[in-house]
Design an enzyme around this catalytic site. Structure first.
Site, PDB file in Angstrom:
ATOM      1  N   CYS A 130       8.761   1.277   9.133  1.00 61.61           N
ATOM      2  CA  CYS A 130       7.549   0.508   9.421  1.00 61.61           C
ATOM      3  C   CYS A 130       7.737  -0.925   8.944  1.00 61.61           C
ATOM      4  O   CYS A 130       7.573  -1.225   7.754  1.00 61.61           O
ATOM      5  CB  CYS A 130       6.340   1.154   8.748  1.00 61.61           C
ATOM      6  SG  CYS A 130       4.799   0.242   9.029  1.00 61.61           S
ATOM      7  N   CYS A 133       4.678  -2.540   7.430  1.00 59.13           N
ATOM      8  CA  CYS A 133       4.343  -2.015   6.102  1.00 59.13           C
ATOM      9  C   CYS A 133       5.213  -2.659   5.020  1.00 59.13           C
ATOM     10  O   CYS A 133       4.732  -3.006   3.937  1.00 59.13           O
ATOM     11  CB  CYS A 133       4.549  -0.504   6.050  1.00 59.13           C
ATOM     12  SG  CYS A 133       3.612   0.439   7.260  1.00 59.13           S
ATOM     13  N   ASP A 134       6.495  -2.827   5.304  1.00 57.16           N
ATOM     14  CA  ASP A 134       7.462  -3.190   4.271  1.00 57.16           C
ATOM     15  C   ASP A 134       8.145  -4.537   4.474  1.00 57.16           C
ATOM     16  O   ASP A 134       8.893  -4.982   3.601  1.00 57.16           O
ATOM     17  CB  ASP A 134       8.545  -2.099   4.183  1.00 57.16           C
ATOM     18  CG  ASP A 134       7.957  -0.729   3.882  1.00 57.16           C
ATOM     19  OD1 ASP A 134       6.967  -0.667   3.138  1.00 57.16           O
ATOM     20  OD2 ASP A 134       8.483   0.271   4.400  1.00 57.16           O
TER      21      ASP A 134
END
Length: 310
Positions: A130, A133-134
């Site tokens: 992701c 997300c990261d």
């Protein structure tokens, strides 16, 4: 006794719940982790009809609130199996068993892994599925994305705004994503294309430090602390249906009416065998599955009533 139990609280599942409860049915949604599904990782959504631009989180939050305010019940429990007895169904979780008349599978699909040594070990330590997300953790650093579809292109575009350099790795000489996305990505000066290549090894001790790629039989090494994997997805349906009810890829064999081969069980969204998997088609599946489930319950009621009358 629930009229409808929906397994999965993504776009398809929550849409089905909205349609079910508006039809006057008692609806329960079972979700293993968090509501919203894959759309949560989308920074912006621009292709949903009637909404010019919205974040994936906001879209999921709005759908969740709509469903729960209408009266949908949601429990955070992992569905393990479906049992059947005398026309009724029992959805079994790790905590309880919930009886119902119909089940809608909206289990979605999980990220497909590369299958490399140490991939599990390094997940969260440089390996990610992701980018939204990261990606911010690697601001100003070199990163790599592997894959050739829309998700890989979107991940690379997103990372290009944070990272010093983004390597886009794909095993073929052509990408599979939308032309618009590819054109946008080619305008990014910090994106390097690594085509006709595949990742063959992950290097690092406690964290990812570099990756080895095979480019036309020649091995090269890229010094990157992060690899974002976007090589497709795989469904999670085998706990609920037999192999005869699934296609070769494990997707539910159900048509546009979302009816499976098993009476009273329906499938909606990315878990269903189909050619297009988009936010709009997930919502369409949810509506179709809920209405088909309502029609099925009406058919059963009429059949039972006719038998009693006779």
């Amino acid at each position: 006794m629930y009229d409808m139990i929906i397994i999965g609280a993504g776009t398809a599942g929550l849409t089905a719940a909205v349609y079910g409860v508006r039809a006057g049915r008692r609806v329960l949604v079972l979700e293993e982790k968090v509501y919203g599904g894959q759309i949560l990782s989308a920074v912006e959504v621009e292709n949903y009809p009637g909404i010019r631009r919205i974040s994936g989180y906001e879209f999921a939050e709005n759908l969740y609130r709509q469903a729960t305010e209408l009266g949908v019940e949601l429990k955070y429990e992992k569905a393990l199996k479906i049992q059947e007895k005398k026309g009724e169904k029992l959805v079994v979780t790790g905590r309880a068993g919930y009886p119902c008349r119909t089940v809608i599978l909206a289990t979605g699909a999980r990220n497909r892994k590369l299958g490399l040594d140490r991939e599990e070990e390094l997940t969260g330590r440089g390996i990610s599925y992701c980018a939204t997300c990261d990606g911010a953790f690697y601001r100003g650093k070199d990163t790599a994305v592997v894959g050739g579809g829309n998700t890989a292109l979107e991940d690379a575009l997103f990372l290009s705004g944070y990272c010093r350099k983004v390597y886009l790795i794909h095993r073929r000489d052509r990408l599979r994503g939308e032309e618009r996305l590819e054109e946008s990505l080619r305008q990014k000066e910090n994106v390097e294309w690594v085509l006709e290549s595949r990742v063959v090894r992950l290097n690092g001790t406690e964290r990812l430090e570099s990756i080895a790629i095979d480019h036309k039989g020649v091995e090269e090494e890229l010094q990157v602390p992060a690899l974002f994997v976007a090589v497709g997805q795989e469904p999670d349906n085998r706990a609920f249906l037999s192999a005869e009810e699934l296609d070769a890829g494990g997707y539910v064999d159900a048509g546009e009416d979302c009816r499976t081969k098993r009476p009273g069980i329906f499938a909606a969204g990315d878990c269903r065998a189909k050619g297009v998997r988009q936010l709009a088609t997930a919502a369409a599946d949810g509506a179709a599955a809920a209405l088909a489930a309502c029609a099925y319950m009406d058919e059963i009621r009429l059949t039972e009533g006719a038998g009693t009358h006779r």
